[in-house]
Write an enzyme that holds these catalytic residues in place. Structure first.
Site, PDB file in Angstrom:
ATOM      1  N   GLU A  26       0.857  -1.193   0.000  1.00  0.00           N
ATOM      2  CA  GLU A  26       0.000   0.000   0.000  1.00  0.00           C
ATOM      3  C   GLU A  26       0.887   1.234   0.000  1.00  0.00           C
ATOM      4  OE1 GLU A  26      -2.992   0.193   3.090  1.00  0.00           O
ATOM      5  OE2 GLU A  26      -3.733   2.117   2.349  1.00  0.00           O
ATOM      6  N   GLU A  42      -6.519  -9.065   3.759  1.00  0.00           N
ATOM      7  CA  GLU A  42      -5.698  -8.370   4.776  1.00  0.00           C
ATOM      8  C   GLU A  42      -5.754  -9.206   6.040  1.00  0.00           C
ATOM      9  OE1 GLU A  42      -6.307  -4.176   5.580  1.00  0.00           O
ATOM     10  OE2 GLU A  42      -6.670  -3.775   3.449  1.00  0.00           O
ATOM     11  N   ASN A  63     -12.172  -0.900  -1.292  1.00  0.00           N
ATOM     12  CA  ASN A  63     -11.577  -1.359  -0.032  1.00  0.00           C
ATOM     13  C   ASN A  63     -12.421  -0.911   1.161  1.00  0.00           C
ATOM     14  OD1 ASN A  63      -9.141  -2.325   1.614  1.00  0.00           O
ATOM     15  ND2 ASN A  63      -9.363  -0.220   2.353  1.00  0.00           N
ATOM     16  N   GLU A  64     -12.776  -1.833   2.021  1.00  0.00           N
ATOM     17  CA  GLU A  64     -13.394  -1.554   3.342  1.00  0.00           C
ATOM     18  C   GLU A  64     -14.423  -0.418   3.295  1.00  0.00           C
ATOM     19  OE1 GLU A  64     -10.399  -1.126   6.431  1.00  0.00           O
ATOM     20  OE2 GLU A  64      -9.897  -3.252   6.314  1.00  0.00           O
ATOM     21  N   GLN A  69       1.382  -5.916   5.822  1.00  0.00           N
ATOM     22  CA  GLN A  69       1.746  -5.603   4.462  1.00  0.00           C
ATOM     23  C   GLN A  69       3.104  -6.242   4.171  1.00  0.00           C
ATOM     24  OE1 GLN A  69       1.224  -1.352   3.757  1.00  0.00           O
ATOM     25  NE2 GLN A  69      -0.844  -1.371   4.574  1.00  0.00           N
TER      26      GLN A  69
END
Ligand SMILES: O=[N+]([O-])c1ccc(O[C@@H]2O[C@@H](CO)[C@H](O)[C@H]2O)cc1
Length: 505
Positions: A27, A292, A172-173, A349
């Site tokens: 990211e 994730e 995302n989310e 990550q």
């Protein structure tokens, strides 16, 4: 010594190991990209500015697929900012992490890096502040062979061949109030479905991941997945899961049992997917993308709101100890145990930001403790996953009740059988006995252990070798029984092989 038993039997197969279970995540956050994987001017930088020491560690880690460019970052990102001549790329204020994004590294740099690292790219599109048009444009830029404005622009940018990105996240989310462009399940479900259709018009071969909940503690968990899938069922292949674990208030016993929570989370999402399938009279099975997961000491995170607008701040650079590695090992075992439904998983990550790899700007790099269980599983979990039916002593935890001391799974690839096991006991070794009669001629190749008398030990760039896996003696197979000692608080990989089992071609 406490005793535990299990069985290794090729008849107990769960499913095939999808290599994409060993994914990671890059990211634009903190130092994951800048001074993590990319640092022009570093003594180890290659001609593209990629750190060769980090590329080497990524290959050793065995990562197969890497999700990019976020994360929360993607929900405010304009992909066009990161392509074309560097001198013309704009600097922007990133709304997610309150950093200045120079766009010096963008999608073509990521594709070149992925090729050098030997990983497949997994791209996320922005469904926070953007929509159908920009997502379809991105697929055209990446995957269309040529003869359109955007595919020709890619060629003009130095990439005549399509990037061939096959795996795509639809945002995302978006259930999280912190997300730029946060949406209700209906709003997101409609947008995700229309975006999926348009992206598939451009490239019908792509696989699509709809956003599930940000974590299983969200108030909308369950209903979010159900509503989103009712909108998108025909047009997506995966639903995403995210989970981060940490030790709360010194409760090590519960922390070590984090995989119990992950197991329950996966079971709940599978049930929700199948409920929607039943309701829609649709026999298609939605798979899970656990894109994730990791240990993250969120309690130590000051929050992005407190950050100054620095160029490359040190954000959530957790330094992992031995107990963290044991938890990561148990999470990998859990993902493997669900190989029939979990097809993709990305540890979050890859570099510096809650990562297995740490770097110093202008300096060295190192493997964190959590590097080792991932590397062992990524390299050696091959073929079919076998359920091992463990029978283990149990202990009581405040958060998850009664939990087994032993967490284990095995894989079989022709004549090679590998047992992955965690002993959660902080005090005692476990004497493991495994019935291997269904696998004639099996013998031990190696037993590798990650453990330490000091569970708080970490590796750093200055002291990179304080915690290392070691080969131990003692494991053996006699009369169809494997015996091995699993040290207190340990990650174990026991590799076995048999000349009596025919290798797969
Ligand atoms: O539980 N929370 O409060 C919480 C908040 C933010 C959050 O963000 C996720 O984790 C970030 C770091 O990997 C990714 O950019 C994002 O997708 C994940 C979890």
């Amino acid at each position: 010594m406490r005793q535990a038993r299990l069985t290794l039997d090729p008849g107990f197969a769960v499913g095939e190991v999808d290599p994409r279970l060993f994914g990671s995540f890059v990211e634009h956050m903190g130092r994951c990209v800048y001074t993590g994987i990319y640092e022009p001017g570093h003594p180890a930088a290659d001609e593209d500015g990629f750190r060769a020491d980090v590329l080497e560690l990524v290959r050793e880690l065995g990562v197969t697929v890497v999700r990019y460019p976020g994360g929360n970052f993607v929900s405010g990102y304009r992909w066009e900012d990161g392509v074309g001549p560097r001198g013309e790329r704009p600097s922007r204020f990133d709304l997610a992490w309150r950093q200045i994004e120079t766009n010096e590294f963008g999608l073509n740099e990521f594709m070149t890096w992925s090729r050098k690292a030997g990983v497949a790219p997994m791209m996320a599109v922005n469904l926070g502040t953007r929509g159908v048009r920009e997502a379809a444009d991105l697929v055209e830029y990446c995957n269309f062979p040529g003869g359109t404005a955007l595919s020709d622009l890619r060629a003009k940018h130095g990439h005549p061949e399509p990037h061939g990105v096959s795996l795509w996240c639809l945002g995302n989310e978006l259930d999280g109030p912190w997300q730029t462009g946060h949406k209700t399940a209906h709003e997101y479900g409609r947008l995700a479905n229309e975006t999926a259709k348009a992206m598939r018009m451009v490239d019908p071969s792509i696989e699509l991941v709809a956003c599930g909940s940000s974590n299983s503690g969200m108030p909308t968990f369950g209903s979010w997945e159900a509503t989103v899938l009712e909108h998108t069922y025909d047009n997506v292949d995966y639903v995403s899961l995210h989970a981060y674990y940490e030790e709360h208030d010194g409760d090590l016993g519960s922390f070590l049992a984090s995989a119990v929570d992950m197991d329950h989370f996966i079971g709940s999402v599978v049930a929700t997917c199948d409920h929607v399938g039943a309701k829609l009279r649709n026999r298609k099975r939605i798979r899970l993308s656990f894109d994730e997961w990791n240990v993250w000491y969120m309690g130590r995170f000051v929050g992005e709101k407190n950050l100054a607008a620095e160029r490359v701040p040190r954000l959530i650079e957790d330094n992992y100890h031995v107990a963290d590695a044991v938890v990561v090992g148990s999470l990998l075992i859990t993902l493997l145990r669900h190989a029939d439904r979990v097809g993709v998983a990305c540890q979050a990550q890859l570099a510096n930001v809650i990562a297995p790899i740490l770097t110093e700007p202008g300096g060295g790099s190192c493997r964190q403790t959590i590097f080792f269980p991932f590397a062992h599983a990524a390299r050696h979990a091959r073929g079919r996953v076998l359920r091992v039916e463990p029978d283990s002593p149990r202990y009581d935890t405040a958060r998850f009740g009664d939990v087994p001391l032993l967490e284990a799974v095995a894989t079989q690839d022709g004549d090679e059988v590998v047992l992955f096991a965690v002993n959660r006991s902080v005090e005692d070794s476990l004497a493991l006995t495994a019935n291997v009669r269904a696998l004639p001629g099996l013998s031990v190749v190696e037993h590798v252990v990650l453990a330490s008398d000091d569970r708080t030990l970490t590796n750093t760039v200055a002291e990179p070798d304080r915690v290392l896996p070691r080969r131990v003696d003692g494991a053996s197979v006699v009369d169809g029984e494997l015996t091995a000692e699993l040290p207190a608080l340990s990650w174990n990989m026991i590799r076995l092989s048999s000349p009596q089992i025919r290798p797969t071609a």
